[in-house]
Design an enzyme around this catalytic site. Structure first.
Site, PDB file in Angstrom:
ATOM      1  N   SER A 164       1.254  -1.405   0.154  1.00 28.28           N
ATOM      2  CA  SER A 164      -0.448   0.131   0.170  1.00 28.28           C
ATOM      3  C   SER A 164       0.692   1.414  -0.425  1.00 28.28           C
ATOM      4  O   SER A 164       2.066   1.340  -0.480  1.00 28.28           O
ATOM      5  CB  SER A 164      -0.816  -0.163   0.953  1.00 28.28           C
ATOM      6  OG  SER A 164      -2.191   1.012   1.183  1.00 28.28           O
ATOM      7  N   ASP A 260      -9.693  -5.557  -4.115  1.00 34.17           N
ATOM      8  CA  ASP A 260      -9.152  -4.119  -3.653  1.00 34.17           C
ATOM      9  C   ASP A 260      -9.028  -2.955  -4.532  1.00 34.17           C
ATOM     10  O   ASP A 260      -8.782  -3.127  -6.052  1.00 34.17           O
ATOM     11  CB  ASP A 260      -7.500  -4.891  -4.106  1.00 34.17           C
ATOM     12  CG  ASP A 260      -7.189  -3.216  -3.169  1.00 34.17           C
ATOM     13  OD1 ASP A 260      -7.247  -2.263  -2.604  1.00 34.17           O
ATOM     14  OD2 ASP A 260      -5.764  -2.967  -2.791  1.00 34.17           O
ATOM     15  N   HIS A 292      -7.673  -5.914  -0.257  1.00 30.99           N
ATOM     16  CA  HIS A 292      -6.457  -5.179  -0.250  1.00 30.99           C
ATOM     17  C   HIS A 292      -6.093  -5.780   1.198  1.00 30.99           C
ATOM     18  O   HIS A 292      -6.291  -5.874   2.830  1.00 30.99           O
ATOM     19  CB  HIS A 292      -6.790  -3.764   0.155  1.00 30.99           C
ATOM     20  CG  HIS A 292      -5.196  -2.498   0.531  1.00 30.99           C
ATOM     21  ND1 HIS A 292      -4.854  -2.561  -0.651  1.00 30.99           N
ATOM     22  CD2 HIS A 292      -5.065  -2.009   1.329  1.00 30.99           C
ATOM     23  CE1 HIS A 292      -4.209  -1.640  -0.832  1.00 30.99           C
ATOM     24  NE2 HIS A 292      -4.195  -1.371   0.931  1.00 30.99           N
TER      25      HIS A 292
END
Length: 320
Positions: A164, A260, A292
């Site tokens: 991320s 995601d 995610h």
């Protein structure tokens, strides 16, 4: 009437609450675990200060076999996720993940802690991560302050990775290495897991999710109040005309998850990189039915195990 001290500006539950007076209440990623020998993986870890000035440390991991071998090992420098505002290098989530990865890949890992928004808005996280990387590189001739890095690391085989926001950081540092060479450190590749990239123009199914797009825009502005917006090169490097040209490695692995919202940016990154004048090798891995950072939340599920093995193989395939 509520005072500014108690009024919520951004309700980011279950991750954080941001109040109008600028305070943040972190609801997750607040727990820390100590370093040490992990009996499950036989990986040992310790914390080392990399900057006295900003009082930030790294957590270093070595596999149990390293002390009995004269062979130096590839190095992975890891940057944690959390939207630049939650989590840390010392949370059980990242500690457990890196113990497992170091054991699987037989590598040395350095997990970087950096200052977080909103107390320390961007570019603080980028600056801290670069400071940490320079500190790591200072060990390449074997005379640095940390003996594990002096003795066990093959600086000809270095990788950057993160999930991320940490994947975003990894990309930008790989570009920075091109312009500001680090003596003795050869960056072979980067591994971007569910990378946090964004942009004003929707990509793929993003156009169908305006509410989620608004949340993503809000998280970015929280992390970087001085930003020019969602096309800021920090969050949208992909649409830059020079994208790929200055990426300081020749191997890239991008991991995405089917459910995601950032999945489309990961694919877009790969496509643009392949069509740029970069000239390296890019691989893509997509986990079906996952969301995610699923590999951190469900580390024992089949898709997480498969991804861990893929990352380990990717690093070891690049050995000089």
């Amino acid at each position: 009437m509520e005072s500014a001290a108690s009024e919520i500006l951004i309700d980011g539950a279950p991750f954080f609450l941001l109040y109008k007076d600028g305070r943040i209440k972190r609801l997750s990623g607040t727990e820390n675990v100590p370093p040490g020998l992990d009996p499950k993986t036989n990986v040992e870890s310790k914390d080392v200060l990399y900057s006295q000035e900003i009082a930030q440390s790294v957590r270093i991991y070595v596999p149990g076999t390293v002390v009995t071998s004269a062979q130096k090992l590839p190095l992975l420098v890891y940057f944690h996720g959390g939207g630049f505002c939650i989590e840390s290098a010392f949370s059980p989530t990242y500690h457990n993940y890196l113990n497992a990865l170091v054991a699987e890949a037989k590598i040395v890992a350095v997990s970087v802690n950096y200052r977080r928004s909103p107390e320390h808005p961007l570019p603080a996280a980028y600056d801290d991560s670069w400071t940490a990387l320079k500190w790591v590189a200072s060990h390449y001739i074997g005379t640095g302050p940390e003996q594990w890095l002096n003795h066990y690391v093959d600086f000809a085989n270095v990788y950057l990775s993160g999930d991320s926001a940490g994947a975003n950081i990894s990309h930008h540092l790989a570009v920075k290495i091109t312009n500001e060479k680090l003596d003795g450190m050869n960056l072979v590749g980067i591994i971007l897991t569910h990378p946090f990239f964004w942009g004003k123009e929707p990509v793929g199914d993003e156009v169908k999710k305006p509410a989620i797009r608004a949340i993503m825009d809000g998280i970015w502005r929280l992390a970087y109040p001085a930003t020019s917006g969602s096309d800021d090169p920090w969050i949208n490097p992909i649409d830059d005309q020079s994208f790929g040209r200055f990426l300081g490695c020749k191997r890239v692995l991008v991991c995405v998850a089917e459910k995601d919202v950032m999945r489309h940016r990961g694919w877009y990154y790969c496509e643009k990189l392949k069509n740029s004048d970069w000239g390296g090798e890019v691989e893509m891995m997509e986990a079906q039915g996952e969301d995610h950072v699923f590999h951190l939340n469900k580390p024992n599920c089949p898709n997480a195990v498969a991804m861990l093995k893929k990352v380990a193989e990717f690093i070891n395939e690049g050995k000089a």
